[in-house]
Design a protein around this motif. Structure first.
Motif, short mmCIF file in Angstrom:
data_model
loop_
_atom_site.label_atom_id
_atom_site.label_comp_id
_atom_site.label_asym_id
_atom_site.label_seq_id
_atom_site.Cartn_x
_atom_site.Cartn_y
_atom_site.Cartn_z
N SER A 1 0.84 -1.19 0.00
CA SER A 1 0.00 0.00 0.00
C SER A 1 0.87 1.24 0.00
O SER A 1 2.08 1.17 0.26
N HIS A 2 0.25 2.36 -0.29
CA HIS A 2 0.95 3.64 -0.27
C HIS A 2 1.07 4.09 1.19
O HIS A 2 0.08 4.30 1.86
N GLY A 3 2.28 4.25 1.69
CA GLY A 3 2.47 4.56 3.09
C GLY A 3 1.82 5.85 3.53
O GLY A 3 1.32 5.96 4.65
N ALA A 4 1.77 6.83 2.65
CA ALA A 4 1.22 8.13 2.99
C ALA A 4 -0.30 8.13 3.01
O ALA A 4 -0.91 9.18 3.19
N ALA A 5 -0.91 6.97 2.83
CA ALA A 5 -2.37 6.88 2.90
C ALA A 5 -2.84 6.38 4.26
O ALA A 5 -4.04 6.25 4.48
N ASN A 6 -1.91 6.11 5.14
CA ASN A 6 -2.25 5.54 6.45
C ASN A 6 -1.83 6.48 7.57
O ASN A 6 -0.78 7.13 7.49
N ILE A 7 -2.66 6.55 8.60
CA ILE A 7 -2.34 7.32 9.81
C ILE A 7 -2.27 6.36 10.99
O ILE A 7 -2.90 5.29 10.97
N TYR A 8 -1.51 6.75 12.01
CA TYR A 8 -1.30 5.90 13.17
C TYR A 8 -1.54 6.67 14.46
O TYR A 8 -0.84 6.49 15.46
N LEU A 9 -2.54 7.53 14.42
CA LEU A 9 -2.87 8.30 15.62
C LEU A 9 -3.37 7.42 16.74
O LEU A 9 -3.13 7.70 17.92
N GLU A 10 -4.09 6.34 16.40
CA GLU A 10 -4.60 5.45 17.45
C GLU A 10 -3.46 4.73 18.16
O GLU A 10 -3.56 4.40 19.35
N VAL A 11 -2.36 4.50 17.45
CA VAL A 11 -1.20 3.85 18.07
C VAL A 11 -0.57 4.78 19.10
O VAL A 11 -0.32 4.39 20.25
N ALA A 12 -0.32 6.02 18.69
CA ALA A 12 0.30 6.99 19.60
C ALA A 12 -0.58 7.27 20.81
O ALA A 12 -0.11 7.29 21.95
#
Length: 271
Positions: free
Chosen positions: A206-217
């Motif tokens: 997948s395109h990395g810039a299409a994913n966010i990881y706010l729930e992880v932080a």
């Protein structure tokens, strides 16, 4: 013939502040033991350092050495017994709650309230409305910046002293996830209206810039805060129980010599 004069020693107890894991206690202990004539033992559970020094040694030097390591130290105040009633029974008074514990509880409550919807929206596609990713950013930012501030502050202090601890890993992980999410939202395709985070158990390119990881932080911050809060609360409760047990001990004794009872004497008890 040379007669060596024994060196008299004194014991100093320091209250240590800023420790977050056992490695912090080991670091302070090594730093103090490097001083000439000093023998130190740091207990992470009680947050105290028991130091044996030559008689006449200035405790300010010990406090300054701990400060160089990136932590705080102060001489432990002698514990005063609780007031007693006319019958001699101890009377407990209201104790001021630990400010550090209060701060941890406030950060934990706030981060839990804000993190739950962020995690829910990231894990449940049906909750992902049109601009859900921007709502997640709004909710997660206070958690990562304000609630996780003790971790960032400790990581910066460790960096200044050329060391690292668990706080360094926590700060690095949460900040990395947050910064990548900002990049994906503002410069990638993650900020596109209607973007979805499908939940899948398999890996796919997948395109990395299409994913966010706010729930992880946000989630990591909340779970670590919960662990810190319950750990500190249990230590405070255990210490209070031990002090209450000491208060139950005998305060006066009578000595019987040759069948004659002598005048009651006070019992010296440890602080």
């Amino acid at each position: 013939m040379t007669i060596s004069t024994p060196v008299t020693q004194a014991h100093v107890e320091l209250q240590i502040g800023g420790m977050t894991c056992a490695s912090c206690a080991n670091r302070i202990e090594r730093k103090l033991n490097n001083l000439d004539g000093v023998i130190a033992a740091v207990n992470y559970a009680t947050e105290k350092a028991t130091v044996t020094v030559p008689d006449g040694y200035d405790p300010a030097q010990l406090i300054a050495e701990v400060a160089k390591t990136g932590y705080t130290a102060a001489l432990s105040a002698p514990r005063t017994p609780p007031p007693t009633t006319a019958s001699g029974e101890s009377r407990t008074t209201g104790q001021v709650e630990d400010p550090e514990l209060v701060s941890l509880r406030q950060r934990l409550i706030a981060s839990t309230v804000l993190s739950v919807p962020v995690i829910a929206m990231a894990m449940i596609p049906v909750l992902q409305f049109t601009y859900w990713q921007w709502a997640s950013l709004t909710l997660a930012a206070p958690v990562i910046v304000w609630a996780a501030w003790p971790f960032h502050r400790a990581a910066w202090t460790n960096l200044r002293h050329g060391t690292s601890s668990m706080d360094t890993l926590i700060s690095l992980g949460t900040v990395s996830a947050f910064l990548w999410s900002l990049y994906a939202l503002f410069f990638g395709t993650a900020g596109t209206p209607g973007m979805k985070h499908p939940f899948a158990l398999t890996l796919a390119p997948s395109h990395g810039a299409a994913n966010i990881y706010l729930e992880v932080a946000a989630g990591v911050t909340t779970f670590i805060l919960a662990g810190r809060y319950f750990e500190k609360r249990s230590k405070r409760q255990a210490g209070a129980a031990l002090r209450a047990l000491l208060d139950l001990g005998a305060k006066d004794v009578s000595v019987l010599r040759d069948g004659v009872e002598s005048k009651p004497q006070s019992v010296d008890r440890p602080c």
